[in-house]
Design an enzyme around this catalytic site. Sequence first.
Site, PDB file in Angstrom:
ATOM      1  N   ASP A  42       0.911  -1.134   0.085  1.00 28.02           N
ATOM      2  CA  ASP A  42      -0.088   0.029  -0.245  1.00 28.02           C
ATOM      3  C   ASP A  42       0.887   1.342  -0.009  1.00 28.02           C
ATOM      4  O   ASP A  42       1.805   1.357   0.956  1.00 28.02           O
ATOM      5  CB  ASP A  42      -0.800  -0.084   1.187  1.00 28.02           C
ATOM      6  CG  ASP A  42      -2.168   1.007   1.173  1.00 28.02           C
ATOM      7  OD1 ASP A  42      -2.245   1.726   0.136  1.00 28.02           O
ATOM      8  OD2 ASP A  42      -2.932   0.721   1.954  1.00 28.02           O
ATOM      9  N   ASP A  43       0.764   2.073  -1.153  1.00 20.06           N
ATOM     10  CA  ASP A  43       1.528   3.299  -1.199  1.00 20.06           C
ATOM     11  C   ASP A  43       3.048   3.322  -1.054  1.00 20.06           C
ATOM     12  O   ASP A  43       3.654   4.169  -0.730  1.00 20.06           O
ATOM     13  CB  ASP A  43       1.149   4.287   0.186  1.00 20.06           C
ATOM     14  CG  ASP A  43      -0.355   4.918  -0.174  1.00 20.06           C
ATOM     15  OD1 ASP A  43      -1.063   4.287  -0.888  1.00 20.06           O
ATOM     16  OD2 ASP A  43      -0.922   5.740   0.807  1.00 20.06           O
ATOM     17  N   CYS A  84      -5.909   4.648  -3.788  1.00 24.40           N
ATOM     18  CA  CYS A  84      -6.120   3.608  -3.499  1.00 24.40           C
ATOM     19  C   CYS A  84      -7.265   2.782  -3.950  1.00 24.40           C
ATOM     20  O   CYS A  84      -7.183   1.720  -4.678  1.00 24.40           O
ATOM     21  CB  CYS A  84      -6.428   3.575  -1.791  1.00 24.40           C
ATOM     22  SG  CYS A  84      -4.862   4.167  -0.832  1.00 24.40           S
ATOM     23  N   LYS A 137      -6.118  -5.967   2.881  1.00 21.83           N
ATOM     24  CA  LYS A 137      -6.760  -4.670   2.553  1.00 21.83           C
ATOM     25  C   LYS A 137      -7.578  -4.901   1.188  1.00 21.83           C
ATOM     26  O   LYS A 137      -7.052  -5.372   0.247  1.00 21.83           O
ATOM     27  CB  LYS A 137      -5.942  -3.541   2.437  1.00 21.83           C
ATOM     28  CG  LYS A 137      -6.617  -2.328   1.762  1.00 21.83           C
ATOM     29  CD  LYS A 137      -5.489  -1.133   2.078  1.00 21.83           C
ATOM     30  CE  LYS A 137      -6.333   0.197   1.358  1.00 21.83           C
ATOM     31  NZ  LYS A 137      -5.429   1.335   1.217  1.00 21.83           N
ATOM     32  N   HIS A 139     -10.554  -2.427   0.372  1.00 23.16           N
ATOM     33  CA  HIS A 139     -10.891  -0.973   0.013  1.00 23.16           C
ATOM     34  C   HIS A 139     -11.764  -0.811  -1.311  1.00 23.16           C
ATOM     35  O   HIS A 139     -11.756   0.265  -1.833  1.00 23.16           O
ATOM     36  CB  HIS A 139      -9.580  -0.407  -0.313  1.00 23.16           C
ATOM     37  CG  HIS A 139      -9.556   1.118   0.315  1.00 23.16           C
ATOM     38  ND1 HIS A 139      -8.753   2.073   0.225  1.00 23.16           N
ATOM     39  CD2 HIS A 139     -10.623   1.879   0.717  1.00 23.16           C
ATOM     40  CE1 HIS A 139      -8.894   3.151   0.827  1.00 23.16           C
ATOM     41  NE2 HIS A 139     -10.032   3.020   1.050  1.00 23.16           N
ATOM     42  N   HIS A 263       0.857   2.117   4.124  1.00 19.26           N
ATOM     43  CA  HIS A 263      -0.048   3.285   4.255  1.00 19.26           C
ATOM     44  C   HIS A 263       0.066   4.133   5.487  1.00 19.26           C
ATOM     45  O   HIS A 263       0.288   3.383   6.730  1.00 19.26           O
ATOM     46  CB  HIS A 263      -1.382   2.866   4.031  1.00 19.26           C
ATOM     47  CG  HIS A 263      -2.571   3.793   4.004  1.00 19.26           C
ATOM     48  ND1 HIS A 263      -2.938   4.723   4.823  1.00 19.26           N
ATOM     49  CD2 HIS A 263      -3.075   4.078   2.692  1.00 19.26           C
ATOM     50  CE1 HIS A 263      -3.747   5.700   4.319  1.00 19.26           C
ATOM     51  NE2 HIS A 263      -3.826   5.175   3.071  1.00 19.26           N
ATOM     52  N   ASP A 316      -0.740  -0.158  -5.002  1.00 22.19           N
ATOM     53  CA  ASP A 316      -1.898   0.162  -5.399  1.00 22.19           C
ATOM     54  C   ASP A 316      -1.666   1.544  -6.320  1.00 22.19           C
ATOM     55  O   ASP A 316      -2.667   1.937  -6.946  1.00 22.19           O
ATOM     56  CB  ASP A 316      -3.070   0.227  -4.317  1.00 22.19           C
ATOM     57  CG  ASP A 316      -2.494   1.091  -3.193  1.00 22.19           C
ATOM     58  OD1 ASP A 316      -1.375   1.637  -2.977  1.00 22.19           O
ATOM     59  OD2 ASP A 316      -3.358   1.099  -2.047  1.00 22.19           O
ATOM     60  N   ASN A 317      -0.970   2.375  -5.934  1.00 20.84           N
ATOM     61  CA  ASN A 317      -0.764   3.849  -6.400  1.00 20.84           C
ATOM     62  C   ASN A 317       0.467   4.393  -6.038  1.00 20.84           C
ATOM     63  O   ASN A 317       1.540   3.739  -5.333  1.00 20.84           O
ATOM     64  CB  ASN A 317      -1.714   4.564  -5.804  1.00 20.84           C
ATOM     65  CG  ASN A 317      -1.994   4.748  -4.517  1.00 20.84           C
ATOM     66  OD1 ASN A 317      -3.039   3.998  -3.935  1.00 20.84           O
ATOM     67  ND2 ASN A 317      -0.970   5.337  -3.537  1.00 20.84           N
ATOM     68  N   LYS A 336       0.880  10.729  -5.258  1.00 24.19           N
ATOM     69  CA  LYS A 336      -0.564  10.273  -5.046  1.00 24.19           C
ATOM     70  C   LYS A 336      -1.373  11.291  -5.309  1.00 24.19           C
ATOM     71  O   LYS A 336      -1.214  12.229  -4.641  1.00 24.19           O
ATOM     72  CB  LYS A 336      -0.411   9.246  -3.778  1.00 24.19           C
ATOM     73  CG  LYS A 336      -1.812   8.835  -3.351  1.00 24.19           C
ATOM     74  CD  LYS A 336      -1.790   8.025  -2.264  1.00 24.19           C
ATOM     75  CE  LYS A 336      -3.136   7.514  -1.785  1.00 24.19           C
ATOM     76  NZ  LYS A 336      -3.394   6.917  -0.407  1.00 24.19           N
TER      77      LYS A 336
END
Length: 555
Positions: A42-43, A84, A137, A139, A263, A316-317, A336
Amino acid sequence: MNRVLIGCIGALTSSTVLWCAALPAQAQDAQRKPNILFLVSDDTGYGDLGPYGGGEGRGMPTPNIDKLADEGMTFFSFYAQPSCTPGRAAMQTGRIPNRSGMTTVAFQGQGGGLPAAEWTLASVLKRGGYHTYFTGKWHLGEADYALPNAQGYDEMRYAGLYHLNAYTYGDPTWFPDMDPKLREMFQKVTKGALSGNAGGPVTEEFKINGQYVDTPIIDGKEGVVGIPFFDGYVEKAALGFLDEAAKKPDEPFFINVNFMKVHQPNMPAPEFEHKSLSKSKYADSIVELDTRIGRIMDKLRETGMDRNTLVFYTTDNGAWQDVYPDAGYTPFRGTKGTLREGGNRVPAIAVWPGQIKPRTKNHDIVGGLDLMATFAAVGGVPLPDKDREDKPIIFDSYDMSPILLGTGKSERKSWFYFTENELSPGAIRVNNYKFVFNLRGDDGAQTGGLAVDSNLGWKGADKYVATVPQVFDLWQDPQERYDIFMNNFTERTWMGVVMGEELKKIMATYVQYPPRKLQSMGYTGPITISDYQRFQWVRDSLAKEGVSIPMPTGN
């Protein structure tokens, strides 16, 4: 785009044949469908991991992710979506987020989520006989129809429905100034870790909060687990699944493991505090992420299933630099939430023993959208032409298996960048050129500097620049510093024709395949009277004439 869809399905058929032909004859399991292990963080910043110039050099060694790169293929032009929910929706569905309506992050209690009509990686692979499993996760909504066990996953274990900050809203130690009634509402609507099987009841295993607490059961009842410990349960679920899968060698599996790290807020598990070289929370969390990935890979190798498993890792991003240094680093411009490379270009690594050559590097334009066609291809499953409600559907996914197997190139030559509720892309990349039509998150410093206060992310305003768009050569200028649309030594207004043609292709698909209703909507500015009157005209115009983009004259 019909042509793209048909081409995609055709590529699936041909690549499946190539895949079968490429299997080593000496392998006992050569004719079995490969297992698929899909790891998502994540991130995670593009520049944080060892294969991308980070790792030890950034004070956060990543030996296990480094090993993945040594054993397989590292992608350097792999794209996600800029936040996300759309990033995860794109990977799960193989469709740009505005098609599924999954363009923005929802708050808990809003309901909704991934529409029941959408196909996911799991629901497609189940058609090929795969056992499917999800942990971590999600989301993608909290409605019953939007949960993993309703979206093709046979099992979900410790599914987290929100981003980490959401679990702090109802915590009085985080927000002591919150109105008690509002806090009570957040405590009531926020769902904790969920487990369940397809078609069965869903159990809330424990609540999640922002404390250093690990009490999943209290007095025989549902307890609470703090953010620092959550990924430990995700790892536990993945290891348990692999142990069980090893007992059923004739059943191919697809497991999607989604870590909450890294994250923000980054709160490393106690065993990882100060284990990084830099001793920062983010660096410690990167070390935790790397270690947990390593343990899962060790289990895969220990069972011998690694020989017939495609492992794919990505995030994810782009990096969330708004909260730097408690967030990722990217060498690119923007963050992001923006259309810049920093918001969209992400790390990705693929490993498949005997199929993907070790230590290979790839620079093709590919992305999370392409996992649908790729996983379907290696699993021998044709992509559906109807959605799960039997209506026509289009995918934006290109098969990457020729790249993985070294038998060819991806058919993808362009990438569309979207943010929030954009119907037309805010930017387009074709080959090495990027056209920027609309900027979200301000324009950054005019010199292209990477200072955090000049890259405002979601905080910045939109800037419409399509009349004279920006053009960047991402080979010579990957940081998007120098707009070459028109300068003192050359004029590249001719690129407008190329980008305009790409834009027409995608806009035309919205008539035959209308986007679904947005599942979550944020405030995007006032609705003016002129906008209201223009809505019907835009719909009629798209249906009759497509989209028209006037080309600048250069005068």
